[in-house]
Motif scaffolding. Structure first.
Motif, mmCIF file in Angstrom:
data_model
loop_
_atom_site.group_PDB
_atom_site.id
_atom_site.type_symbol
_atom_site.label_atom_id
_atom_site.label_comp_id
_atom_site.label_asym_id
_atom_site.label_seq_id
_atom_site.Cartn_x
_atom_site.Cartn_y
_atom_site.Cartn_z
ATOM 1 N N THR A 56 50.064 -14.713 45.590
ATOM 2 C CA THR A 56 50.869 -13.499 45.523
ATOM 3 C C THR A 56 52.338 -13.890 45.578
ATOM 4 O O THR A 56 52.729 -14.716 46.401
ATOM 5 C CB THR A 56 50.523 -12.558 46.685
ATOM 6 O OG1 THR A 56 50.414 -13.310 47.899
ATOM 7 C CG2 THR A 56 49.223 -11.837 46.429
ATOM 8 N N VAL A 57 53.123 -13.292 44.685
ATOM 9 C CA VAL A 57 54.527 -13.670 44.531
ATOM 10 C C VAL A 57 55.374 -12.405 44.384
ATOM 11 O O VAL A 57 54.988 -11.488 43.643
ATOM 12 C CB VAL A 57 54.716 -14.547 43.264
ATOM 13 C CG1 VAL A 57 56.171 -14.929 43.088
ATOM 14 C CG2 VAL A 57 53.843 -15.787 43.335
ATOM 15 N N PRO A 58 56.522 -12.332 45.070
ATOM 16 C CA PRO A 58 57.425 -11.200 44.810
ATOM 17 C C PRO A 58 57.776 -11.131 43.326
ATOM 18 O O PRO A 58 58.040 -12.167 42.702
ATOM 19 C CB PRO A 58 58.660 -11.537 45.661
ATOM 20 C CG PRO A 58 58.132 -12.422 46.756
ATOM 21 C CD PRO A 58 57.030 -13.228 46.120
ATOM 22 N N SER A 59 57.765 -9.939 42.784
ATOM 23 C CA SER A 59 57.985 -9.778 41.346
ATOM 24 C C SER A 59 59.264 -10.446 40.873
ATOM 25 O O SER A 59 59.294 -11.053 39.799
ATOM 26 C CB SER A 59 58.032 -8.287 40.987
ATOM 27 O OG SER A 59 56.826 -7.657 41.332
ATOM 28 N N LEU A 60 60.310 -10.369 41.683
ATOM 29 C CA LEU A 60 61.594 -10.935 41.286
ATOM 30 C C LEU A 60 61.599 -12.459 41.338
ATOM 31 O O LEU A 60 62.503 -13.096 40.806
ATOM 32 C CB LEU A 60 62.713 -10.381 42.182
ATOM 33 C CG LEU A 60 62.970 -8.876 42.071
ATOM 34 C CD1 LEU A 60 64.050 -8.441 43.051
ATOM 35 C CD2 LEU A 60 63.364 -8.504 40.640
ATOM 36 N N MET A 61 60.568 -13.046 41.983
ATOM 37 C CA MET A 61 60.494 -14.499 42.094
ATOM 38 C C MET A 61 59.342 -15.079 41.281
ATOM 39 O O MET A 61 58.980 -16.247 41.446
ATOM 40 C CB MET A 61 60.364 -14.917 43.562
ATOM 41 C CG MET A 61 61.526 -14.445 44.430
ATOM 42 S SD MET A 61 61.385 -14.996 46.145
ATOM 43 C CE MET A 61 61.702 -16.743 45.950
ATOM 44 N N TYR A 62 58.732 -14.241 40.423
ATOM 45 C CA TYR A 62 57.646 -14.710 39.566
ATOM 46 C C TYR A 62 58.245 -15.351 38.321
ATOM 47 O O TYR A 62 59.153 -14.787 37.694
ATOM 48 C CB TYR A 62 56.751 -13.542 39.156
ATOM 49 C CG TYR A 62 55.799 -13.895 38.046
ATOM 50 C CD1 TYR A 62 54.577 -14.486 38.327
ATOM 51 C CD2 TYR A 62 56.133 -13.662 36.708
ATOM 52 C CE1 TYR A 62 53.715 -14.826 37.295
ATOM 53 C CE2 TYR A 62 55.273 -14.006 35.677
ATOM 54 C CZ TYR A 62 54.061 -14.590 35.990
ATOM 55 O OH TYR A 62 53.208 -14.937 34.990
ATOM 56 N N PRO A 63 57.737 -16.520 37.898
ATOM 57 C CA PRO A 63 56.705 -17.331 38.552
ATOM 58 C C PRO A 63 57.282 -18.474 39.390
ATOM 59 O O PRO A 63 56.551 -19.342 39.827
ATOM 60 C CB PRO A 63 55.937 -17.893 37.356
ATOM 61 C CG PRO A 63 57.027 -18.121 36.340
ATOM 62 C CD PRO A 63 58.037 -17.010 36.538
ATOM 63 N N LYS A 64 58.595 -18.458 39.593
ATOM 64 C CA LYS A 64 59.287 -19.611 40.167
ATOM 65 C C LYS A 64 58.696 -20.049 41.497
ATOM 66 O O LYS A 64 58.504 -21.244 41.733
ATOM 67 C CB LYS A 64 60.774 -19.300 40.337
ATOM 68 C CG LYS A 64 61.593 -20.462 40.852
ATOM 69 C CD LYS A 64 63.073 -20.106 40.930
ATOM 70 C CE LYS A 64 63.888 -21.279 41.461
ATOM 71 N NZ LYS A 64 65.336 -20.938 41.545
ATOM 72 N N ARG A 65 58.403 -19.072 42.377
ATOM 73 C CA ARG A 65 57.932 -19.469 43.708
ATOM 74 C C ARG A 65 56.601 -20.211 43.627
ATOM 75 O O ARG A 65 56.418 -21.243 44.268
ATOM 76 C CB ARG A 65 57.795 -18.256 44.623
ATOM 77 C CG ARG A 65 57.191 -18.612 45.983
ATOM 78 C CD ARG A 65 57.158 -17.460 46.940
ATOM 79 N NE ARG A 65 58.482 -17.174 47.468
ATOM 80 C CZ ARG A 65 58.708 -16.243 48.401
ATOM 81 N NH1 ARG A 65 57.699 -15.510 48.865
ATOM 82 N NH2 ARG A 65 59.928 -16.044 48.855
ATOM 83 N N ALA A 66 55.652 -19.700 42.850
ATOM 84 C CA ALA A 66 54.347 -20.359 42.741
ATOM 85 C C ALA A 66 54.475 -21.719 42.064
ATOM 86 O O ALA A 66 53.792 -22.679 42.439
ATOM 87 C CB ALA A 66 53.369 -19.471 41.974
ATOM 88 N N VAL A 67 55.330 -21.811 41.058
ATOM 89 C CA VAL A 67 55.558 -23.098 40.395
ATOM 90 C C VAL A 67 56.122 -24.113 41.377
ATOM 91 O O VAL A 67 55.688 -25.275 41.425
ATOM 92 C CB VAL A 67 56.508 -22.913 39.191
ATOM 93 C CG1 VAL A 67 56.978 -24.267 38.666
ATOM 94 C CG2 VAL A 67 55.824 -22.120 38.082
#
Length: 223
Positions: A173-184
């Protein structure tokens, strides 16, 4: 009213969400008595108890996508549940082996039942246990990490299970504004911690998880 509108249904449950270390649904029967059911999609049969295990209709496209992957491979499915991703792979792609790991005894019961009902006993090996303890090392061509929220805690185990050149499917689960950077970034940092390299192959929005949060999947090749 719902039972009248859907005459083939026998029971209505009120859903209060998911809780606990086993991520079990909290549901109350408000009409009917029987909570075991059979769900069929894309040529796969899922037996489950709607009071005891999760099933998300919103993950349908991802389950179908997994059914196109893994042919001839050794796959490790961490957090296998009742076989959400293991079964489509086994039924349609016929991997060499799928090691399906699940901690929740209720989900494991239906995982074993579904393996038998779908006739894939020679492909899928169910394992009752904690992924942090029983995930093998360096054997997999493909690893599926189909959990969210806490998945990053198991990334070292997931990456460690892969042979060089293997593919990771990392759900989070990732904040929309941080998709996809956080998961990457999660994948890149975990790979570096193990002295390995990662190549991002793609990112997918599976569905909206909550206001401002998306359920995402990142595919990465680990070298």
């Amino acid at each position: 009213a719902l039972l009248n509108f859907y005459p083939r249904c026998h029971t209505v449950l009120r859903d209060y969400g998911i809780e606990g270390p086993f991520r079990e649904p909290v549901r109350e029967i408000i009409a009917g008595t029987r909570t075991e059911t059979v769900h069929r999609e894309n040529g796969v049969t899922f037996h489950l108890d709607a009071r005891k295990v999760m099933f998300s209709a919103g993950n349908l496209n991802e389950r179908m996508r997994m059914g196109n992957l893994g042919r001839g491979e050794y796959v490790v499915d961490m957090f296998a549940g009742i076989g959400y991703f293991s079964l489509p792979m086994a039924v349609h792609s016929r991997p060499r082996k799928v090691l399906a790991i699940e901690l929740n005894p209720n989900a494991y019961h239906y995982l074993c039942l579904n393996i038998k009902k779908n006739g894939v006993e020679r492909i899928v090996e169910p394992v009752l246990g904690d992924c942090a303890k029983v995930t093998p090392e360096g054997v997999a061509d493909r690893v599926v990490m189909g959990m969210v929220q806490v998945t990053d805690r198991y990334l070292l185990k997931g990456i460690g299970a892969l042979r060089s050149g293997g593919v990771l499917h990392y759900h989070q689960t990732v904040p929309s504004l941080m998709y996809p950077k956080r998961a990457v970034c999660d994948i890149e940092e975990a790979a570096r911690a193990l002295g390995r390299r990662s190549e991002i192959l793609g990112c997918i929005r599976v569905k909206k998880y909550s206001p401002g949060v998306v359920h995402s999947v990142v595919d990465a090749r680990i070298k």
